[in-house]
Design a protein around this motif. Structure first.
Motif, mmCIF file in Angstrom:
data_model
loop_
_atom_site.group_PDB
_atom_site.id
_atom_site.type_symbol
_atom_site.label_atom_id
_atom_site.label_comp_id
_atom_site.label_asym_id
_atom_site.label_seq_id
_atom_site.Cartn_x
_atom_site.Cartn_y
_atom_site.Cartn_z
ATOM 1 N N PHE A 1 42.121 42.947 45.344
ATOM 2 C CA PHE A 1 42.689 42.556 44.056
ATOM 3 C C PHE A 1 44.205 42.694 44.138
ATOM 4 C CE2 PHE A 1 38.558 43.837 41.692
ATOM 5 C CZ PHE A 1 38.050 42.559 41.858
ATOM 6 N N GLY A 2 44.769 42.265 45.252
ATOM 7 C CA GLY A 2 46.199 42.355 45.475
ATOM 8 C C GLY A 2 46.525 43.561 46.340
ATOM 9 N N PRO A 3 47.766 43.653 46.804
ATOM 10 C CA PRO A 3 48.140 44.727 47.724
ATOM 11 C C PRO A 3 48.331 46.094 47.065
ATOM 12 C CG PRO A 3 50.020 43.308 47.304
ATOM 13 C CD PRO A 3 48.837 42.675 46.625
ATOM 14 N N ASP B 1 38.861 46.247 49.026
ATOM 15 C CA ASP B 1 39.838 46.944 49.849
ATOM 16 C C ASP B 1 41.205 46.345 49.573
ATOM 17 O OD1 ASP B 1 41.477 47.123 52.502
ATOM 18 O OD2 ASP B 1 39.873 48.588 52.770
ATOM 19 N N GLU B 2 42.218 47.185 49.449
ATOM 20 C CA GLU B 2 43.567 46.692 49.150
ATOM 21 C C GLU B 2 44.090 45.748 50.232
ATOM 22 O OE1 GLU B 2 46.119 50.470 50.864
ATOM 23 O OE2 GLU B 2 45.520 50.438 48.764
ATOM 24 N N LEU C 1 41.318 36.350 46.327
ATOM 25 C CA LEU C 1 40.718 35.067 45.965
ATOM 26 C C LEU C 1 41.085 34.724 44.529
ATOM 27 C CD1 LEU C 1 37.040 35.434 47.302
ATOM 28 C CD2 LEU C 1 38.940 34.235 48.394
ATOM 29 N N ALA C 2 41.348 33.457 44.290
ATOM 30 C CA ALA C 2 41.482 32.981 42.916
ATOM 31 C C ALA C 2 40.094 33.045 42.271
ATOM 32 C CB ALA C 2 42.010 31.545 42.901
ATOM 33 N N SER C 3 40.057 33.079 40.964
ATOM 34 C CA SER C 3 38.777 33.172 40.258
ATOM 35 C C SER C 3 37.833 32.034 40.629
ATOM 36 C CB SER C 3 39.007 33.204 38.748
ATOM 37 O OG SER C 3 39.694 34.382 38.402
ATOM 38 N N GLU C 4 38.357 30.827 40.789
ATOM 39 C CA GLU C 4 37.518 29.686 41.150
ATOM 40 C C GLU C 4 36.916 29.881 42.541
ATOM 41 O OE1 GLU C 4 40.655 29.429 40.064
ATOM 42 O OE2 GLU C 4 40.617 28.197 38.255
ATOM 43 N N ALA C 5 37.708 30.411 43.486
ATOM 44 C CA ALA C 5 37.212 30.652 44.839
ATOM 45 C C ALA C 5 36.156 31.763 44.839
ATOM 46 C CB ALA C 5 38.369 31.011 45.774
ATOM 47 N N PHE C 6 36.344 32.770 44.002
ATOM 48 C CA PHE C 6 35.349 33.828 43.868
ATOM 49 C C PHE C 6 34.051 33.252 43.303
ATOM 50 C CE2 PHE C 6 33.597 37.576 41.528
ATOM 51 C CZ PHE C 6 33.349 38.381 42.633
#
Length: 160
Positions: free
Chosen positions: A127-129, A77-78, A83-88
């Motif tokens: 993935f960002g606003p 959802d916008e 999340l940063a890739s590491e957090a994901f």
């Protein structure tokens, strides 16, 4: 753990489908080494109902019916959390280590997700606003799943 991508909108033959297929193949291969036994894609055509609310409701029923029982649901959802890739990767690792059997990633149609789908999310992920077309979101999600698995496996793909 089994991963599911449940998407409103079908990928047509073209570059997005080719790229999505490449990342899916890569993620499936590496996933087996990390404890991911399956990565499945379920897609539905967009609703043709006359109003946005009716389209979201119709699509929401299809998505809900496709959800694995007791899955940890990640709704894209916008307005979701970025999340940063590491957090994901940490999120995926925690679900793997915690014994989660199914994790589902839900991509909505042009009008978004039905309220019932949003409220059932374990995580609202953005993935960002900006608003992204579903075919690019699918590619981005599959790339991030592959990247997360490379982080978990210690593979050199992710270099940040």
């Amino acid at each position: 753990m089994r991963l599911s991508v449940i998407a409103v909108g079908r990928l047509k033959p073209g570059p997005e489908k080719t790229i999505a297929g490449d990342y899916l193949t890569r993620a499936e291969g590496l996933g087996r080494k990390c404890g991911v036994t399956r990565i499945g894609i379920t897609e539905f055509s967009e609703s043709q109902a006359s109003s946005p609310a009716a389209r979201m409701a119709e699509e929401g029923k299809l998505v809900a019916a496709a959800l694995p029982a007791k899955a940890f649901n990640v709704v894209l959802d916008e307005r979701g959390k970025a999340l940063a890739s590491e957090a994901f990767a940490d999120l995926l690792r925690r679900q793997l280590d915690g014994g989660t059997q199914d994790m589902a990633f839900l991509i909505g149609g042009p009008d978004g997700h039905a309220p019932a789908i949003r409220s059932g999310a374990g995580l609202l992920l953005g993935f960002g606003p900006m608003t992204w077309p579903h075919r690019l979101v699918r590619v981005m999600l599959l790339e991030q799943l592959y990247r997360a698995l490379t982080i978990i496996a210690g593979h050199p793909y992710h270099r940040a």
